[in-house]
Design a protein around this motif. Sequence first.
Motif, PDB file in Angstrom:
ATOM      1  N   MET A  22      -9.962  -3.180   4.098  1.00 35.74           N
ATOM      2  CA  MET A  22     -10.000  -4.087   5.234  1.00 35.74           C
ATOM      3  C   MET A  22     -10.674  -3.375   6.404  1.00 35.74           C
ATOM      4  SD  MET A  22      -8.197  -6.862   4.247  1.00 35.74           S
ATOM      5  CE  MET A  22      -7.534  -7.585   5.726  1.00 35.74           C
ATOM      6  N   ALA A  23     -11.989  -3.359   6.404  1.00 37.87           N
ATOM      7  CA  ALA A  23     -12.734  -2.624   7.415  1.00 37.87           C
ATOM      8  C   ALA A  23     -12.568  -3.241   8.797  1.00 37.87           C
ATOM      9  CB  ALA A  23     -14.208  -2.578   7.032  1.00 37.87           C
ATOM     10  N   ALA A  24     -12.287  -4.532   8.868  1.00 44.25           N
ATOM     11  CA  ALA A  24     -12.177  -5.184  10.167  1.00 44.25           C
ATOM     12  C   ALA A  24     -10.903  -4.779  10.909  1.00 44.25           C
ATOM     13  CB  ALA A  24     -12.207  -6.695   9.988  1.00 44.25           C
ATOM     14  N   CYS A  25      -9.903  -4.302  10.185  1.00 40.35           N
ATOM     15  CA  CYS A  25      -8.652  -3.886  10.803  1.00 40.35           C
ATOM     16  C   CYS A  25      -8.757  -2.423  11.220  1.00 40.35           C
ATOM     17  CB  CYS A  25      -7.492  -4.034   9.813  1.00 40.35           C
ATOM     18  SG  CYS A  25      -7.233  -5.722   9.261  1.00 40.35           S
ATOM     19  N   SER A  26      -7.887  -2.048  12.106  1.00 44.47           N
ATOM     20  CA  SER A  26      -7.862  -0.638  12.492  1.00 44.47           C
ATOM     21  C   SER A  26      -6.411  -0.188  12.564  1.00 44.47           C
ATOM     22  CB  SER A  26      -8.560  -0.426  13.833  1.00 44.47           C
ATOM     23  OG  SER A  26      -7.853  -1.099  14.854  1.00 44.47           O
ATOM     24  N   SER A  27      -6.224   1.091  12.347  1.00 39.32           N
ATOM     25  CA  SER A  27      -4.902   1.674  12.452  1.00 39.32           C
ATOM     26  C   SER A  27      -5.047   3.017  13.117  1.00 39.32           C
ATOM     27  CB  SER A  27      -4.281   1.842  11.066  1.00 39.32           C
ATOM     28  OG  SER A  27      -3.050   2.532  11.163  1.00 39.32           O
ATOM     29  N   ASP A  28      -4.150   3.307  14.026  1.00 39.65           N
ATOM     30  CA  ASP A  28      -4.203   4.607  14.678  1.00 39.65           C
ATOM     31  C   ASP A  28      -3.279   5.606  13.987  1.00 39.65           C
ATOM     32  OD1 ASP A  28      -1.792   3.541  15.448  1.00 39.65           O
ATOM     33  OD2 ASP A  28      -2.090   3.836  17.588  1.00 39.65           O
ATOM     34  N   THR A  29      -2.730   5.228  12.850  1.00 36.19           N
ATOM     35  CA  THR A  29      -1.849   6.132  12.116  1.00 36.19           C
ATOM     36  C   THR A  29      -2.696   7.158  11.369  1.00 36.19           C
ATOM     37  OG1 THR A  29      -0.211   4.383  11.854  1.00 36.19           O
ATOM     38  CG2 THR A  29      -0.006   6.296  10.409  1.00 36.19           C
ATOM     39  N   ASP A  30      -2.560   8.400  11.794  1.00 38.45           N
ATOM     40  CA  ASP A  30      -3.291   9.510  11.192  1.00 38.45           C
ATOM     41  C   ASP A  30      -2.382  10.176  10.166  1.00 38.45           C
ATOM     42  OD1 ASP A  30      -4.650  11.820  10.529  1.00 38.45           O
ATOM     43  OD2 ASP A  30      -4.995  12.444  12.596  1.00 38.45           O
ATOM     44  N   LEU A  31      -2.710  10.024   8.893  1.00 44.88           N
ATOM     45  CA  LEU A  31      -1.907  10.620   7.819  1.00 44.88           C
ATOM     46  C   LEU A  31      -2.312  12.055   7.521  1.00 44.88           C
ATOM     47  CD1 LEU A  31      -1.842   7.665   5.241  1.00 44.88           C
ATOM     48  CD2 LEU A  31      -0.095   8.262   6.929  1.00 44.88           C
ATOM     49  N   GLY A  32      -3.383  12.535   8.145  1.00 46.10           N
ATOM     50  CA  GLY A  32      -3.933  13.841   7.818  1.00 46.10           C
ATOM     51  C   GLY A  32      -2.949  14.981   7.980  1.00 46.10           C
ATOM     52  N   GLY A  33      -3.000  15.935   7.052  1.00 44.73           N
ATOM     53  CA  GLY A  33      -2.166  17.114   7.126  1.00 44.73           C
ATOM     54  C   GLY A  33      -1.416  17.381   5.836  1.00 44.73           C
ATOM     55  N   VAL A  34      -0.556  18.392   5.897  1.00 42.06           N
ATOM     56  CA  VAL A  34       0.235  18.811   4.743  1.00 42.06           C
ATOM     57  C   VAL A  34       1.686  18.405   4.964  1.00 42.06           C
ATOM     58  CG1 VAL A  34       0.986  20.783   3.347  1.00 42.06           C
ATOM     59  CG2 VAL A  34      -1.339  20.722   4.283  1.00 42.06           C
ATOM     60  N   TYR A  35       2.312  17.918   3.903  1.00 44.72           N
ATOM     61  CA  TYR A  35       3.693  17.447   3.934  1.00 44.72           C
ATOM     62  C   TYR A  35       4.504  18.173   2.873  1.00 44.72           C
ATOM     63  CZ  TYR A  35       1.714  13.489   6.501  1.00 44.72           C
ATOM     64  OH  TYR A  35       1.053  12.705   7.414  1.00 44.72           O
ATOM     65  N   MET A  36       5.720  18.560   3.204  1.00 49.92           N
ATOM     66  CA  MET A  36       6.641  19.123   2.228  1.00 49.92           C
ATOM     67  C   MET A  36       7.440  17.972   1.619  1.00 49.92           C
ATOM     68  SD  MET A  36       9.664  21.982   2.619  1.00 49.92           S
ATOM     69  CE  MET A  36      10.577  20.989   3.785  1.00 49.92           C
ATOM     70  N   VAL A  37       7.419  17.864   0.295  1.00 51.12           N
ATOM     71  CA  VAL A  37       8.143  16.798  -0.392  1.00 51.12           C
ATOM     72  C   VAL A  37       9.630  17.116  -0.377  1.00 51.12           C
ATOM     73  CG1 VAL A  37       8.467  15.609  -2.592  1.00 51.12           C
ATOM     74  CG2 VAL A  37       6.157  16.222  -1.826  1.00 51.12           C
ATOM     75  N   THR A  38      10.434  16.177   0.099  1.00 51.85           N
ATOM     76  CA  THR A  38      11.881  16.361   0.169  1.00 51.85           C
ATOM     77  C   THR A  38      12.619  15.553  -0.902  1.00 51.85           C
ATOM     78  OG1 THR A  38      12.030  14.643   1.868  1.00 51.85           O
ATOM     79  CG2 THR A  38      11.858  16.934   2.624  1.00 51.85           C
ATOM     80  N   ALA A  39      11.963  14.517  -1.427  1.00 48.96           N
ATOM     81  CA  ALA A  39      12.567  13.718  -2.499  1.00 48.96           C
ATOM     82  C   ALA A  39      11.465  12.980  -3.242  1.00 48.96           C
ATOM     83  CB  ALA A  39      13.577  12.720  -1.940  1.00 48.96           C
ATOM     84  N   ASP A  40      11.669  12.806  -4.539  1.00 50.14           N
ATOM     85  CA  ASP A  40      10.729  12.058  -5.371  1.00 50.14           C
ATOM     86  C   ASP A  40      11.558  11.383  -6.449  1.00 50.14           C
ATOM     87  OD1 ASP A  40       8.614  11.020  -6.810  1.00 50.14           O
ATOM     88  OD2 ASP A  40       7.695  12.956  -7.267  1.00 50.14           O
ATOM     89  N   VAL A  41      11.644  10.060  -6.385  1.00 50.83           N
ATOM     90  CA  VAL A  41      12.401   9.295  -7.370  1.00 50.83           C
ATOM     91  C   VAL A  41      11.481   8.268  -8.020  1.00 50.83           C
ATOM     92  CG1 VAL A  41      14.635   9.624  -6.232  1.00 50.83           C
ATOM     93  CG2 VAL A  41      13.238   7.623  -5.661  1.00 50.83           C
ATOM     94  N   SER A  42      11.827   7.912  -9.254  1.00 49.46           N
ATOM     95  CA  SER A  42      10.980   6.995  -9.997  1.00 49.46           C
ATOM     96  C   SER A  42      11.814   6.226 -11.015  1.00 49.46           C
ATOM     97  CB  SER A  42       9.883   7.793 -10.709  1.00 49.46           C
ATOM     98  OG  SER A  42       9.032   6.940 -11.430  1.00 49.46           O
ATOM     99  N   SER A  43      11.276   5.082 -11.429  1.00 50.81           N
ATOM    100  CA  SER A  43      11.889   4.324 -12.522  1.00 50.81           C
ATOM    101  C   SER A  43      10.800   3.606 -13.304  1.00 50.81           C
ATOM    102  CB  SER A  43      12.918   3.314 -11.994  1.00 50.81           C
ATOM    103  OG  SER A  43      12.320   2.412 -11.085  1.00 50.81           O
ATOM    104  N   SER A  44      11.035   3.482 -14.611  1.00 51.56           N
ATOM    105  CA  SER A  44      10.109   2.769 -15.472  1.00 51.56           C
ATOM    106  C   SER A  44      10.883   2.220 -16.661  1.00 51.56           C
ATOM    107  CB  SER A  44       8.998   3.702 -15.953  1.00 51.56           C
ATOM    108  OG  SER A  44       8.070   3.001 -16.734  1.00 51.56           O
ATOM    109  N   PRO A  45      11.042   0.905 -16.774  1.00 49.24           N
ATOM    110  CA  PRO A  45      10.564  -0.089 -15.823  1.00 49.24           C
ATOM    111  C   PRO A  45      11.322   0.013 -14.497  1.00 49.24           C
ATOM    112  CG  PRO A  45      11.969  -1.138 -17.467  1.00 49.24           C
ATOM    113  CD  PRO A  45      11.794   0.306 -17.879  1.00 49.24           C
ATOM    114  N   CYS A  46      10.848  -0.728 -13.516  1.00 46.44           N
ATOM    115  CA  CYS A  46      11.434  -0.660 -12.178  1.00 46.44           C
ATOM    116  C   CYS A  46      12.914  -1.021 -12.217  1.00 46.44           C
ATOM    117  CB  CYS A  46      10.708  -1.627 -11.237  1.00 46.44           C
ATOM    118  SG  CYS A  46       8.952  -1.270 -11.103  1.00 46.44           S
ATOM    119  N   GLY A  47      13.662  -0.390 -11.344  1.00 46.59           N
ATOM    120  CA  GLY A  47      15.082  -0.696 -11.280  1.00 46.59           C
ATOM    121  C   GLY A  47      15.906   0.465 -10.806  1.00 46.59           C
TER     122      GLY A  47
END
Length: 164
Positions: A10-35
């Motif tokens: 969506m090039a017409a939209c703009s966001s000032d949220t800058d995601l750039g940088g390094v992040y330390m992962v504190t949690a990672d959860v998953s399900s397959s199938p979802c639930g």
Amino acid sequence: MKRLVLVMAMAACSSDTDLGGVYMVTADVSSSPCGADAPVASQPAYLSFTQGDFFGSKIWTYQICADAAATSCDTNSGLFGGFSEPIDNGWKGVETSDSLSGTTCFLAYSERTAVLSGKMLVIESNDYNDMPALDQAACTTDEAEKRGKTMPCEMHERIDATKL
């Protein structure tokens, strides 16, 4: 078998949220199938977000890294699944695909969001798939996008991380 991937930008939209940088992962959860999400056995230690350009549109991608300096990263981890659509406090990415093998149509819709609140980042990913009875003319990425989240949810993942 054909396979098409559509990245929504969506090039017409703009966001000032800058995601750039390094992040330390504190949690990672998953399900397959979802639930019923459960902790991922080998969660990444760090994520490194960078901004790039995809046919003239801004896109954010991340790599999985072993260190906080982001010097030891999996260069293949950010090839697919970018975030190209600005949303409140973050970015969203959508991919659709289709394939037809013989008389079997496979449709897929993947949606991910990266939302930043202060230094806290939450990445949510959901993959939806279906095998409807469609002929070649109807088995398209447009059909996958139209069905979207109404298809069965095959995989969910949530990553929580803190910006360093």
